[in-house]
Enzyme design. Structure first.
Site, PDB file in Angstrom:
ATOM      1  CB  ILE A 158     -45.887  -9.387 -17.841  1.00 55.62           C
ATOM      2  CG1 ILE A 158     -44.929  -8.281 -18.277  1.00 55.62           C
ATOM      3  CG2 ILE A 158     -46.771  -8.913 -16.687  1.00 55.62           C
ATOM      4  CD1 ILE A 158     -45.637  -7.048 -18.821  1.00 55.62           C
TER       5      ILE A 158
ATOM      6  CB  SER B  24     -55.176 -11.977 -19.614  1.00 51.94           C
ATOM      7  OG  SER B  24     -55.549 -12.401 -18.312  1.00 51.94           O
ATOM      8  CB  SER B  25     -57.432  -8.688 -16.789  1.00 54.25           C
ATOM      9  OG  SER B  25     -57.115  -9.525 -15.693  1.00 54.25           O
ATOM     10  N   GLY B  26     -56.169  -6.168 -15.807  1.00 51.93           N
ATOM     11  CA  GLY B  26     -55.738  -5.403 -14.642  1.00 51.93           C
ATOM     12  C   GLY B  26     -54.361  -4.780 -14.756  1.00 51.93           C
ATOM     13  CB  ILE B  27     -51.747  -4.308 -12.150  1.00 49.25           C
ATOM     14  CG1 ILE B  27     -52.493  -3.322 -11.230  1.00 49.25           C
ATOM     15  CG2 ILE B  27     -50.247  -4.031 -12.121  1.00 49.25           C
ATOM     16  CD1 ILE B  27     -52.125  -3.439  -9.764  1.00 49.25           C
TER      17      ILE B  27
ATOM     18  CE1 TYR C 117     -53.648 -10.353  -2.807  1.00 49.87           C
ATOM     19  CE2 TYR C 117     -53.435  -8.417  -1.410  1.00 49.87           C
ATOM     20  CZ  TYR C 117     -53.326  -9.019  -2.656  1.00 49.87           C
ATOM     21  OH  TYR C 117     -52.878  -8.298  -3.735  1.00 49.87           O
TER      22      TYR C 117
END
Length: 268
Positions: free
Chosen positions: A8, A12-15, A143
């Site tokens: 993945i 390290s964070s979030g989703i 984005y």
């Protein structure tokens, strides 16, 4: 039987972290990546140093993982960054930076794992995109473009990879309660700019949407469910009803009607 190995990016964070922790609970051997891992293992996720904007970094991390485990069964392309700003006023180098991370970075990681998956005649690649990639959103056009590009590239890749028994799909999240708002690049609100008032108002609205977003565990559960499918479809969406319905409306409504609907939503 050995555990299946999952790689993945941006774990390290979030989703990405939520997906990794959930898959560890389900019995997978999970390797996450970060540009600068603080520890070798966090919450059961083993970490590799990897910068998706640096091909050499990608190659070294993939080689290290294959050397350690001898296999990569799943790649979840999750690393990404947000960006906001009036298109006219967003610096070119920031535009390039977000494309390098969200689009070209994902393609480079795919290229790095494909020779291994092809040699095994198996593999599953999941690209985490965004519901924003289905439409051009005001002050988030760059984005939207990065995520839309990855959606379309996945469509082409799927057909090219079928011969090798390698699966690929997109999972597009809507607004989730993560730290993406804090970590994204904001083009400055320029005093006296013709965009000043609307951009400032839209920024506040976007941050409110993230703050009220859903729990990332919903994405983790969806990713796990898709991983169990023998014949996954091309596009999946995860978000509240209105966000998913907005994609359906885009296919139904005339373009100008849809544009008016978006402008009303963003109070423009």
């Amino acid at each position: 039987m050995s555990k299946q190995v999952v790689l993945i990016t941006g774990a390290s964070s979030g989703i990405g972290k939520s997906i990794g922790m959930f898959l560890v609970e389900k019995g997978y051997l999970v390797y996450g990546t970060s540009r600068n891992p603080k520890e070798n293992e966090i919450d059961g996720i083993k970490f590799l140093k990897l910068d998706v904007t640096q091909p050499e970094s990608i190659a070294l991390a993939v080689q290290e993982l294959i050397k350690k485990e001898g296999q990569i069964d799943y790649l979840i392309n999750n690393a990404g960054m947000g960006i906001t700003g009036p298109l006219e006023e967003t610096p070119d180098h920031e535009i390039k930076k977000v494309f390098d991370t969200n689009y070209f970075g994902a393609l480079q990681v795919i290229k790095a794992v494909l020779p291994h998956m092809r040699s095994k005649q198996s593999g599953f690649i999941i690209n985490i995109t965004s519901i924003a990639g289905y439409m051009g959103l005001p002050f988030r056009g760059i984005y939207s473009a990065t995520k839309g590009a990855l959606e379309l590239t996945t469509e082409a890749y799927r057909m090219e990879l079928k011969t090798f028994n390698i699966k690929m799909t997109n999972i597009a999240p809507g607004d989730f309660a993560t730290n993406i708002a804090a970590g994204r690049y904001h083009a400055p609100v320029i005093a006296g700019s013709p965009y000043e008032k609307k951009y400032k108002e839209t920024l506040a609205l976007m941050d409110e949407h993230v703050d009220k977003g859903q729990d990332p565990i919903l994405m983790a559960k969806k990713v796990y469910a898709v991983m169990q499918e023998k014949n996954p479809t091309i596009h999946y969406k995860v978000g509240d009803w209105l966000q998913k319905f907005s994609i359906a409306l885009k296919h139904i409504l005339p373009d100008k009607w849809y544009e008016k609907m978006l402008m009303k939503h963003y109070k423009m």
